[in-house]
Write a protein that holds these residues in place. Structure first.
Motif: not given
Length: 116
Positions: A49-55
């Motif tokens: 929810s705070g990391n675009l590289s995961i989402s």
């Protein structure tokens, strides 16, 4: 709890569950976080929810449409939409793109209500 209200560690936890990952919410010193225990590495914080590289990979794999929109007051908000899923069509809106993606993934996997 309504998926629209999920945030922080609990949103990360339910996103992990939707992704088939084993995770738990930890609490220390008044702070909550989502933690996964990775074999041969140990515990890792999981924060889509705070990391675009995961989402972002979640959004790409699930074929979500994401796009910005200006509110009436001029502030930017993000929409994440599951148009291409024949079994689930949903849309989530938030100031954060990553939060909108995670909420959509949780709703797609578990419906619009989850237990916290």
């Amino acid at each position: 709890m309504n998926v629209d209200q999920l945030s922080g560690a609990w949103l990360d936890y339910w996103t992990a569950r939707a992704e088939g990952l084993q995770a738990e919410v930890k609490r220390a010193c008044g702070a909550d976080w989502c933690e996964m225990n990775v074999e041969r590495i140990g515990p890792l914080q999981y924060q889509p929810s705070g990391n675009l590289s995961i989402s972002a990979p979640i959004a790409l794999r699930q074929r979500y449409l994401t796009y910005p929109r200006l509110r009436d007051n001029g502030e930017l908000e993000w929409l994440a939409e599951a148009q291409l899923n024949p079994d689930f069509h949903g849309i989530f809106v938030d100031e954060s793109l990553t939060v909108a993606i995670c909420r959509l993934r949780v709703a797609e996997a578990f419906g619009y209500e989850v237990l916290v």
